[in-house]
Design a protein around this motif. Structure first.
Motif, PDB file in Angstrom:
ATOM      1  N   ARG A 302      -5.460 -12.303   2.575  1.00  0.00           N
ATOM      2  CA  ARG A 302      -5.673 -13.576   1.876  1.00  0.00           C
ATOM      3  C   ARG A 302      -6.046 -14.686   2.842  1.00  0.00           C
ATOM      4  N   ASP A 303      -5.353 -14.742   3.985  1.00  0.00           N
ATOM      5  CA  ASP A 303      -5.625 -15.873   4.891  1.00  0.00           C
ATOM      6  C   ASP A 303      -6.751 -15.585   5.881  1.00  0.00           C
ATOM      7  N   GLY A 304      -7.341 -14.391   5.788  1.00  0.00           N
ATOM      8  CA  GLY A 304      -8.501 -14.073   6.604  1.00  0.00           C
ATOM      9  C   GLY A 304      -8.185 -13.608   8.011  1.00  0.00           C
ATOM     10  N   SER A 305      -6.905 -13.426   8.336  1.00  0.00           N
ATOM     11  CA  SER A 305      -6.569 -13.013   9.697  1.00  0.00           C
ATOM     12  C   SER A 305      -6.776 -11.523   9.929  1.00  0.00           C
ATOM     13  N   LEU A 306      -6.929 -10.745   8.851  1.00  0.00           N
ATOM     14  CA  LEU A 306      -7.211  -9.317   8.970  1.00  0.00           C
ATOM     15  C   LEU A 306      -8.579  -9.036   8.371  1.00  0.00           C
ATOM     16  N   ARG A 307      -9.440  -8.415   9.158  1.00  0.00           N
ATOM     17  CA  ARG A 307     -10.788  -8.060   8.718  1.00  0.00           C
ATOM     18  C   ARG A 307     -10.784  -6.607   8.244  1.00  0.00           C
ATOM     19  N   TYR A 308     -11.385  -6.365   7.085  1.00  0.00           N
ATOM     20  CA  TYR A 308     -11.422  -5.006   6.551  1.00  0.00           C
ATOM     21  C   TYR A 308     -12.841  -4.640   6.155  1.00  0.00           C
ATOM     22  N   ASP A 309     -13.302  -3.514   6.670  1.00  0.00           N
ATOM     23  CA  ASP A 309     -14.634  -3.019   6.333  1.00  0.00           C
ATOM     24  C   ASP A 309     -14.519  -1.651   5.680  1.00  0.00           C
ATOM     25  N   GLN A 310     -15.487  -1.347   4.833  1.00  0.00           N
ATOM     26  CA  GLN A 310     -15.576  -0.010   4.264  1.00  0.00           C
ATOM     27  C   GLN A 310     -17.041   0.399   4.179  1.00  0.00           C
ATOM     28  N   THR A 311     -17.269   1.686   4.313  1.00  0.00           N
ATOM     29  CA  THR A 311     -18.598   2.251   4.163  1.00  0.00           C
ATOM     30  C   THR A 311     -18.626   2.946   2.809  1.00  0.00           C
ATOM     31  N   VAL A 312     -19.523   2.512   1.936  1.00  0.00           N
ATOM     32  CA  VAL A 312     -19.544   2.996   0.555  1.00  0.00           C
ATOM     33  C   VAL A 312     -20.752   3.892   0.326  1.00  0.00           C
ATOM     34  N   VAL A 313     -20.486   5.094  -0.170  1.00  0.00           N
ATOM     35  CA  VAL A 313     -21.528   6.027  -0.600  1.00  0.00           C
ATOM     36  C   VAL A 313     -21.467   6.086  -2.115  1.00  0.00           C
ATOM     37  N   LYS A 314     -22.604   5.956  -2.775  1.00  0.00           N
ATOM     38  CA  LYS A 314     -22.612   5.883  -4.243  1.00  0.00           C
ATOM     39  C   LYS A 314     -22.948   7.234  -4.864  1.00  0.00           C
ATOM     40  N   GLY A 315     -22.174   7.602  -5.894  1.00  0.00           N
ATOM     41  CA  GLY A 315     -22.470   8.796  -6.680  1.00  0.00           C
ATOM     42  C   GLY A 315     -21.562   9.965  -6.359  1.00  0.00           C
ATOM     43  N   VAL A 316     -20.925  10.526  -7.387  1.00  0.00           N
ATOM     44  CA  VAL A 316     -20.049  11.678  -7.165  1.00  0.00           C
ATOM     45  C   VAL A 316     -20.817  12.837  -6.545  1.00  0.00           C
ATOM     46  N   GLU A 317     -22.120  12.933  -6.838  1.00  0.00           N
ATOM     47  CA  GLU A 317     -22.927  14.023  -6.298  1.00  0.00           C
ATOM     48  C   GLU A 317     -23.082  13.940  -4.780  1.00  0.00           C
TER      49      GLU A 317
END
Length: 339
Positions: A302-317
């Protein structure tokens, strides 16, 4: 029973063959399977996001471990978040967002007792597979409880741009580490560690011997090592750890696809004179930390002190390809498949 309109079949991934070394696409099969309506005490979930994680590679081998291997010709499983579309359980209503363990598929029918309701207003749903889920708790419990972190420690994290490692380094910094060092597999990831996650130093393990690069980054040694890689990283850390140093053995992705004996560490005898503590960890042992973990990490987000990234792949296939990409190190942060 309440329910929405749902199809009679859905797609799910099966393990078609046990990998010999590195998995290949033909080790997996995407099949059409019946969608079973829930019975009493059960719910049917339309999965929205699936997790692929390094530990899943071990489950593809037919060996005894802390979690049963995947069965050939049957649906694989893993973390998933989604929406309840039919309910035979009093505690869950259609439309509830839940976290559960039947991923690698579009629809999951499961006992309601094996699902946890999550709050989409607190954080985006994929976060419950990463920073607020199993990887986040692994980082938090591994660093603070297993690793006995103390303010002023110099901390080294391998696999530092991954879902767990990126959080370990940031939590160490937030808790008062004197110095945080990370290793990763590309120049771009090294830059992310320093510029975005606040690591004091980072290096690309492909640029030269890990021991030499770690010695340059931590000339006075390290107090705590968080191991996601094993092999040469663990050997280098044992060499760099100071008296009474600690190593958290969380993962060994460098050797998951090896067909021969692991390369090391070859310097384990140093642990005697240095009185080192090398301790393995499984996140399931630390469930009691969940409320404290969720409250503290949500506050940092919430306060921005922790940065979080994710790599997203689209599609169950594309789930199998996302998993293969994870093993190659294609991801920064958590690898998630969004349906």
């Amino acid at each position: 029973m309440a329910e929405q309109d749902i199809p009679t079949t859905g797609r799910e991934w099966h393990l078609a063959a046990r990998p010999d070394g590195w998995p290949v696409p033909t080790d997996f099969a995407l099949v059409e399977a019946p969608v079973r309506r829930p019975g009493p005490g059960e719910i049917l979930v339309r999965n929205a996001h699936l997790s692929v994680d390094p530990y899943m590679r071990g489950r593809m081998n037919d060996v005894k471990s802390y979690v049963p291997p995947f069965a050939l010709g049957e649906a694989m499983d893993g973390g998933a978040v989604g929406t309840v579309v039919a309910s035979g359980a009093e505690d869950f209503a259609v439309g509830d967002a839940v976290l559960h363990g039947l991923g690698w598929r579009e629809y999951a029918t499961l006992p309601a007792a094996r699902a946890v309701r999550v709050d989409a207003d607190l954080a985006p749903l994929p976060y419950y597979l990463g920073v607020l889920g199993m990887p986040g708790l692994t980082a938090y419990a591994g660093l603070l409880e297993v690793g006995s972190f103390r303010a002023g420690d110099t901390v080294f994290v391998s696999g530092a741009a991954g879902a767990v490692g990126s959080l370990v380094g940031q939590i160490a910094r937030l808790k008062g580490a004197a110095r945080v060092i990370g290793s990763a597999g590309s120049a771009a990831k090294v830059a992310t560690l320093v510029d975005d996650y606040g690591f004091d130093a980072a290096f690309n393990y492909k640029d030269g011997p890990v021991a030499a690069q770690l010695a340059a980054a931590a000339p006075d040694g390290i107090d705590l090592y968080f191991d996601n890689v094993g092999g040469d990283h663990l050997e280098a850390a044992i060499g760099a750890l100071r008296l009474h140093g600690r190593a958290v053995l969380c993962g060994a992705i460098a050797q998951y696809n090896d067909t021969g004996a692991p390369a090391g560490p070859r310097n384990l005898a140093l642990a005697i004179g240095k009185r080192l503590r090398l301790q393995g960890m499984l996140v399931g042992d630390h469930a009691a930390l969940q409320p404290q973990f969720t409250a503290e990490v949500a506050g940092w987000l919430r306060d921005g002190s922790l940065r979080y990234d994710q790599t997203v792949v689209k599609g169950v296939e594309n789930t199998a390809e996302a998993f293969l990409g994870l093993l190659r190190g294609d991801n920064t942060g958590k690898m998630v498949v969004s349906l």
